[in-house]
Write a protein that holds these residues in place. Sequence first.
Motif, PDB file in Angstrom:
ATOM      1  N   THR A 119      32.149  44.768  41.087  1.00 27.85           N
ATOM      2  CA  THR A 119      33.145  45.986  40.928  1.00 27.85           C
ATOM      3  C   THR A 119      32.221  47.235  41.364  1.00 27.85           C
ATOM      4  O   THR A 119      31.198  47.325  41.353  1.00 27.85           O
ATOM      5  N   GLN A 163      53.524  58.614  49.182  1.00 30.01           N
ATOM      6  CA  GLN A 163      52.393  58.925  50.141  1.00 30.01           C
ATOM      7  C   GLN A 163      52.848  59.164  51.565  1.00 30.01           C
ATOM      8  O   GLN A 163      51.982  60.033  51.920  1.00 30.01           O
ATOM      9  N   TYR A 220      42.694  56.338  50.722  1.00 32.19           N
ATOM     10  CA  TYR A 220      42.700  55.751  49.381  1.00 32.19           C
ATOM     11  C   TYR A 220      41.409  55.468  48.824  1.00 32.19           C
ATOM     12  O   TYR A 220      41.385  55.757  47.634  1.00 32.19           O
ATOM     13  N   ARG A 280      46.764  48.895  34.666  1.00 35.28           N
ATOM     14  CA  ARG A 280      46.298  47.503  34.556  1.00 35.28           C
ATOM     15  C   ARG A 280      45.474  47.248  33.228  1.00 35.28           C
ATOM     16  O   ARG A 280      45.163  48.101  32.512  1.00 35.28           O
ATOM     17  N   LYS A 313      35.963  48.724  34.375  1.00 35.57           N
ATOM     18  CA  LYS A 313      36.350  47.421  34.402  1.00 35.57           C
ATOM     19  C   LYS A 313      35.181  46.779  33.805  1.00 35.57           C
ATOM     20  O   LYS A 313      35.535  45.866  33.006  1.00 35.57           O
TER      21      LYS A 313
HETATM   22  N1  GTP Z   1      50.117  52.064  42.731  1.00 34.40           N
HETATM   23  C1  GTP Z   1      49.467  51.680  43.879  1.00 34.40           C
HETATM   24  N2  GTP Z   1      48.594  50.799  43.790  1.00 34.40           N
HETATM   25  C2  GTP Z   1      47.646  50.394  44.816  1.00 34.40           C
HETATM   26  C3  GTP Z   1      48.182  51.099  46.071  1.00 34.40           C
HETATM   27  N3  GTP Z   1      47.317  50.366  46.845  1.00 34.40           N
HETATM   28  C4  GTP Z   1      46.421  49.387  46.339  1.00 34.40           C
HETATM   29  N4  GTP Z   1      46.986  49.353  44.925  1.00 34.40           N
HETATM   30  C5  GTP Z   1      46.480  48.515  43.863  1.00 34.40           C
HETATM   31  O1  GTP Z   1      45.177  48.674  43.396  1.00 34.40           O
HETATM   32  C6  GTP Z   1      44.664  47.695  42.806  1.00 34.40           C
HETATM   33  C7  GTP Z   1      43.213  47.594  43.262  1.00 34.40           C
HETATM   34  O2  GTP Z   1      42.419  48.699  42.614  1.00 34.40           O
HETATM   35  P1  GTP Z   1      41.299  49.494  42.976  1.00 34.40           P
HETATM   36  O3  GTP Z   1      41.527  50.840  42.142  1.00 34.40           O
HETATM   37  O4  GTP Z   1      41.430  49.727  44.590  1.00 34.40           O
HETATM   38  O5  GTP Z   1      40.157  48.833  42.535  1.00 34.40           O
HETATM   39  P2  GTP Z   1      39.309  48.702  41.285  1.00 34.40           P
HETATM   40  O6  GTP Z   1      39.871  47.376  40.840  1.00 34.40           O
HETATM   41  O7  GTP Z   1      39.648  49.606  40.308  1.00 34.40           O
HETATM   42  O8  GTP Z   1      37.814  48.639  41.337  1.00 34.40           O
HETATM   43  P3  GTP Z   1      37.091  47.619  42.213  1.00 34.40           P
HETATM   44  O9  GTP Z   1      36.748  46.603  41.239  1.00 34.40           O
HETATM   45  O10 GTP Z   1      35.887  48.453  42.432  1.00 34.40           O
HETATM   46  O11 GTP Z   1      37.728  47.107  43.538  1.00 34.40           O
HETATM   47  C8  GTP Z   1      45.488  46.591  43.146  1.00 34.40           C
HETATM   48  O12 GTP Z   1      46.226  46.088  42.151  1.00 34.40           O
HETATM   49  C9  GTP Z   1      46.369  46.922  44.314  1.00 34.40           C
HETATM   50  O13 GTP Z   1      47.774  46.334  44.159  1.00 34.40           O
HETATM   51  C10 GTP Z   1      48.854  51.998  46.066  1.00 34.40           C
HETATM   52  O14 GTP Z   1      49.067  52.772  47.191  1.00 34.40           O
HETATM   53  N5  GTP Z   1      49.753  52.372  44.845  1.00 34.40           N
END
Ligand code: GTP
Length: 420
Positions: free
Chosen positions: A356, A309, A401, A329, A361
């Motif tokens: 969310t 990044q 982000y 995930r 999800k």
């Molecule tokens: N690979 C990577 N993962 C990241 C980064 N920053 C945050 N994460 C991960 O992203 C995850 C959060 O996912 P998000 O996509 O932000 O949110 P979401 O869970 O899909 O959606 P919400 O439920 O709306 O929050 C966590 O596991 C973080 O550790 C990054 O720069 N790179």
Amino acid sequence: MAEKSPYIAPQPRRPNVPLAALDNSDRGDSSTITPESHGIDSHRSLLARALGNEASANATPALPESIISPAFTPPSTPGGSVVISQQAIRVHPHDASSSHKTQAHVPKGPKLMERLPHVECIVRARIPTTTGAEMFLHLYQNDADNKEHLAIVFGNHIRSRSLDRVQEGETEMDRMIRGAYVGRLHPGRVSSRFDEPHSSLGPEGEGVAKQGLQAPLVRIHSECYTGETAWSARCDCGEQLDEAARLMSMASESAAGLSVNEDGSISDNTSPLSSPVSDNDGPGGVIIYLRQEGRGIGLGEKLKAYNLQDLGSDTVEANLLLRHPADARSYGLATAMLVDLGLGADAYPEGIRLLTNNPDKVLAVEGPNREVRVKERVAMIPIAWRTGGQKGIRSREIEGYLQTKVGIPSQAYVQAFDSS
Ligand SMILES: Nc1nc2c(ncn2[C@@H]2O[C@H](COP(=O)(O)OP(=O)(O)OP(=O)(O)O)[C@@H](O)[C@H]2O)c(=O)[nH]1
């Protein structure tokens, strides 16, 4: 908008062949990415799709050979296979943003497990928090991995079946030490089952379903060391965790529940978070805290993604360049833990409210056979967007982000919720 990396379309082997021409194998039924096809070409096609079209990929300069790791994704890489099922592309009625999301990025749909893993709550403890609110931390073991996943439970009515189960030969003290008690512990207590005036809950608990309360709030949170512990302003994970806990503390205090405003914010019309949870009688809530750091790629790989990044990639591009899926995930453990906590369709057919912004999800948490029902999705709009930058995370980097995460500009995102 986040700046696009100059290194998003690596073409080290056939630099003069347009990316679109390399992408044939991935056309047609392109929703399945197998570990076998997980080589450079498939990443190239993923990157092309990450950009939304071939035209932009063609315009992208080749990535120097030296910058690409020669290794394919090892089979053990978490999420090496991403299966987007028909179910996962079903549009949820509350999904105001999914059409926008899919336009801009690789499908980020989580993996659906074929069967739910077996989970068991090993210990539970009351945590008095710095805000004055209290919650019960549940530690789980499972047969799918060797990590200690957690459930943070707010309120009195949500109980773990596996924790409450009587274990052979155990004493009342054993039960209290592992947290299988009702009510509140206090010096001199001798019974795990009776604690006036809380004796109405049996060892198995009556459960939230029988209380006639509003549906509990559930948040599935994936561990984020950088955002929660290392103060990173590059994601909103820490803010979301805090916000989820705040809302659930409110929900556990007030059976009347929360009022969700049009912009997705939630009215804070209840008392401060000072009441002990054991005095609360609301529906409560659960944060399932899964140990899948960095969208499942692990902290080490995520830190490499951080460096990419700094070199100009966004979070999705960085994962793809590291030969990981955009999102590795999975949520089967969360579904199994919710069932264990009495929030599955068997005990709670009314359905939960899921906090969310990610419609994928919702489908993933419901499980392969709808073991959990989600009756409502409650949006979590970043505090900075809701307050016009007055509150929330102050960082230039967070915007990139968030926009990568939702795939559309922030204003359009807020409008999507406004019109839903
Ligand atoms: N690979 C990577 N993962 C990241 C980064 N920053 C945050 N994460 C991960 O992203 C995850 C959060 O996912 P998000 O996509 O932000 O949110 P979401 O869970 O899909 O959606 P919400 O439920 O709306 O929050 C966590 O596991 C973080 O550790 C990054 O720069 N790179």
